[in-house]
Design a protein around this motif. Structure first.
Motif, PDB file in Angstrom:
ATOM      1  N   UNK A  61       0.869  -1.103   0.011  1.00 56.47           N
ATOM      2  CA  UNK A  61       0.032   0.048   0.045  1.00 56.47           C
ATOM      3  C   UNK A  61       0.932   1.189  -0.062  1.00 56.47           C
ATOM      4  N   UNK A  62       2.076   1.166   0.674  1.00 54.85           N
ATOM      5  CA  UNK A  62       2.725   2.320   0.865  1.00 54.85           C
ATOM      6  C   UNK A  62       3.451   2.544  -0.824  1.00 54.85           C
ATOM      7  N   UNK A  63       3.685   1.565  -1.308  1.00 54.49           N
ATOM      8  CA  UNK A  63       4.490   1.540  -2.662  1.00 54.49           C
ATOM      9  C   UNK A  63       3.560   1.828  -3.756  1.00 54.49           C
ATOM     10  N   UNK A  64       2.321   1.760  -3.722  1.00 52.25           N
ATOM     11  CA  UNK A  64       1.349   1.588  -4.633  1.00 52.25           C
ATOM     12  C   UNK A  64       0.962   3.215  -4.874  1.00 52.25           C
ATOM     13  N   UNK A  65       0.942   3.896  -6.104  1.00 48.98           N
ATOM     14  CA  UNK A  65       0.545   5.131  -6.605  1.00 48.98           C
ATOM     15  C   UNK A  65      -0.805   4.916  -6.665  1.00 48.98           C
ATOM     16  N   UNK A  66      -1.775   5.776  -5.747  1.00 49.03           N
ATOM     17  CA  UNK A  66      -3.284   5.439  -5.797  1.00 49.03           C
ATOM     18  C   UNK A  66      -3.771   7.108  -5.527  1.00 49.03           C
ATOM     19  N   UNK A  67      -4.926   7.311  -5.779  1.00 53.48           N
ATOM     20  CA  UNK A  67      -5.857   8.539  -5.241  1.00 53.48           C
ATOM     21  C   UNK A  67      -6.487   8.284  -4.117  1.00 53.48           C
ATOM     22  N   UNK A  68      -6.424   6.935  -3.511  1.00 53.91           N
ATOM     23  CA  UNK A  68      -6.941   6.452  -2.001  1.00 53.91           C
ATOM     24  C   UNK A  68      -6.391   7.493  -1.145  1.00 53.91           C
ATOM     25  N   UNK A  69      -6.949   8.039  -0.362  1.00 49.52           N
ATOM     26  CA  UNK A  69      -6.347   8.986   0.785  1.00 49.52           C
ATOM     27  C   UNK A  69      -6.346   8.438   2.182  1.00 49.52           C
ATOM     28  N   UNK A  70      -7.212   7.195   2.308  1.00 47.38           N
ATOM     29  CA  UNK A  70      -6.985   6.428   3.469  1.00 47.38           C
ATOM     30  C   UNK A  70      -7.117   5.013   3.123  1.00 47.38           C
ATOM     31  N   UNK A  71      -6.070   4.220   3.561  1.00 48.52           N
ATOM     32  CA  UNK A  71      -6.186   2.866   3.457  1.00 48.52           C
ATOM     33  C   UNK A  71      -6.372   2.600   4.969  1.00 48.52           C
ATOM     34  N   UNK A  72      -7.153   1.843   5.499  1.00 50.17           N
ATOM     35  CA  UNK A  72      -7.535   1.396   6.771  1.00 50.17           C
ATOM     36  C   UNK A  72      -7.437  -0.199   6.878  1.00 50.17           C
ATOM     37  N   UNK A  73      -6.293  -0.618   7.649  1.00 45.83           N
ATOM     38  CA  UNK A  73      -6.406  -2.179   7.862  1.00 45.83           C
ATOM     39  C   UNK A  73      -7.253  -2.523   9.235  1.00 45.83           C
ATOM     40  N   UNK A  74      -8.272  -3.148   8.670  1.00 42.68           N
ATOM     41  CA  UNK A  74      -9.117  -3.541  10.037  1.00 42.68           C
ATOM     42  C   UNK A  74      -8.654  -4.838  10.515  1.00 42.68           C
ATOM     43  N   UNK A  75      -8.075  -4.999  11.640  1.00 37.85           N
ATOM     44  CA  UNK A  75      -7.558  -6.341  12.386  1.00 37.85           C
ATOM     45  C   UNK A  75      -8.858  -6.652  13.275  1.00 37.85           C
ATOM     46  N   UNK A  76      -9.282  -8.142  13.169  1.00 37.00           N
ATOM     47  CA  UNK A  76      -9.887  -8.813  13.956  1.00 37.00           C
ATOM     48  C   UNK A  76      -9.839  -8.892  15.395  1.00 37.00           C
ATOM     49  N   UNK A  77      -8.388  -9.005  15.682  1.00 35.98           N
ATOM     50  CA  UNK A  77      -8.041  -9.390  16.994  1.00 35.98           C
ATOM     51  C   UNK A  77      -7.188  -8.579  17.501  1.00 35.98           C
ATOM     52  N   UNK A  78      -6.838  -8.587  18.731  1.00 35.72           N
ATOM     53  CA  UNK A  78      -5.777  -7.894  19.525  1.00 35.72           C
ATOM     54  C   UNK A  78      -4.233  -8.376  18.844  1.00 35.72           C
ATOM     55  N   UNK A  79      -4.040  -9.533  18.551  1.00 39.17           N
ATOM     56  CA  UNK A  79      -2.629 -10.234  18.110  1.00 39.17           C
ATOM     57  C   UNK A  79      -2.545  -9.373  16.697  1.00 39.17           C
ATOM     58  N   UNK A  80      -3.656  -9.710  15.644  1.00 37.61           N
ATOM     59  CA  UNK A  80      -3.391  -9.236  14.454  1.00 37.61           C
ATOM     60  C   UNK A  80      -3.091  -7.576  14.617  1.00 37.61           C
ATOM     61  N   UNK A  81      -3.990  -7.005  15.302  1.00 37.16           N
ATOM     62  CA  UNK A  81      -3.686  -5.421  15.409  1.00 37.16           C
ATOM     63  C   UNK A  81      -2.256  -5.058  16.111  1.00 37.16           C
ATOM     64  N   UNK A  82      -1.730  -5.751  16.992  1.00 39.32           N
ATOM     65  CA  UNK A  82      -0.340  -5.524  17.346  1.00 39.32           C
ATOM     66  C   UNK A  82       0.658  -5.770  16.372  1.00 39.32           C
ATOM     67  N   UNK A  83       0.545  -6.823  15.600  1.00 40.09           N
ATOM     68  CA  UNK A  83       1.579  -7.160  14.529  1.00 40.09           C
ATOM     69  C   UNK A  83       1.640  -6.321  13.447  1.00 40.09           C
ATOM     70  N   UNK A  84       0.306  -5.710  12.995  1.00 37.28           N
ATOM     71  CA  UNK A  84       0.249  -4.381  11.940  1.00 37.28           C
ATOM     72  C   UNK A  84       0.926  -3.122  12.485  1.00 37.28           C
ATOM     73  N   UNK A  85       0.552  -3.007  13.913  1.00 34.89           N
ATOM     74  CA  UNK A  85       1.121  -1.560  14.504  1.00 34.89           C
ATOM     75  C   UNK A  85       2.438  -1.776  14.542  1.00 34.89           C
ATOM     76  N   UNK A  86       3.042  -2.931  14.989  1.00 38.17           N
ATOM     77  CA  UNK A  86       4.671  -2.767  14.886  1.00 38.17           C
ATOM     78  C   UNK A  86       5.209  -2.837  13.612  1.00 38.17           C
ATOM     79  N   UNK A  87       4.598  -3.234  12.617  1.00 37.84           N
ATOM     80  CA  UNK A  87       4.793  -2.916  11.111  1.00 37.84           C
ATOM     81  C   UNK A  87       4.796  -1.611  10.468  1.00 37.84           C
TER      82      UNK A  87
END
Length: 169
Positions: A141-167
């Motif tokens: 998503x960072x490397x793709x040229x797009x007109x999208x203003x907000x890309x929101x990753x919706x993570x179902x549980x705590x673990x997934x959220x923490x992993x994405x937040x760390x990245x």
């Protein structure tokens, strides 16, 4: 530049121009995110998916590709369906997973969507390791040229959220 944000919870409860569905190739619903989107979005989504199957995608939507339908009863205008790869320890399928995000953004651009909510594609029954999935998702998503203003990753549980937040840091 696209703002990347994180949310924890149920993607079917998000408000966005487009919600991305981690679909199976049949486009006819399934388990996990796919089933939840079809259930909450209602029959209009399935109706458009059936029309796609009877026209352009008779053999199903290929892995790494994306296509849009109505969002039905969801708080969005569109659902962008993309088919993630099944994780393999013997074959590198990273490019197919990256393609899901790039193709979803391409479709979002064609639609004029400015906000897009993504699940963690392929991390459920397709068993993609969460840390690697987060690396690919955020990097693509960072490397793709797009007109999208907000890309929101919706993570179902705590673990997934923490992993994405760390990245994301």
């Amino acid at each position: 530049m696209t703002s990347i944000t994180l949310a924890q919870g149920d993607i079917t409860r998000q408000t966005a121009d487009a919600i991305v569905n981690a679909a199976n190739s049949s486009l006819l619903g399934g388990g996990g995110v796919d089933g939840a989107i079809h259930r909450r979005g209602g029959p209009a989504i399935l109706e458009e998916c059936r029309a796609l199957r009877s026209s352009r995608y008779g053999k199903g939507l290929p892995t790494g590709q994306a296509v849009a339908t109505t969002a039905g009863e969801l708080d969005a205008q569109w659902v962008i369906h993309t088919v993630g790869p099944v994780w393999s320890s013997s074959e590198d399928r990273s490019e197919l997973l990256a393609s899901c995000y790039r193709e979803s953004l391409r479709v979002a651009d064609e639609l004029g969507a400015r906000t897009v909510a993504f699940p963690a594609i392929s991390t459920g029954v397709y068993r993609w390791p969460m840390d690697d999935a987060a690396r690919i998702a955020i990097g693509t998503v960072r490397d793709t040229s797009t007109g999208v203003e907000e890309a929101r990753f919706v993570l179902f549980d705590d673990r997934a959220y923490e992993v994405f937040a760390a990245r994301l840091d």
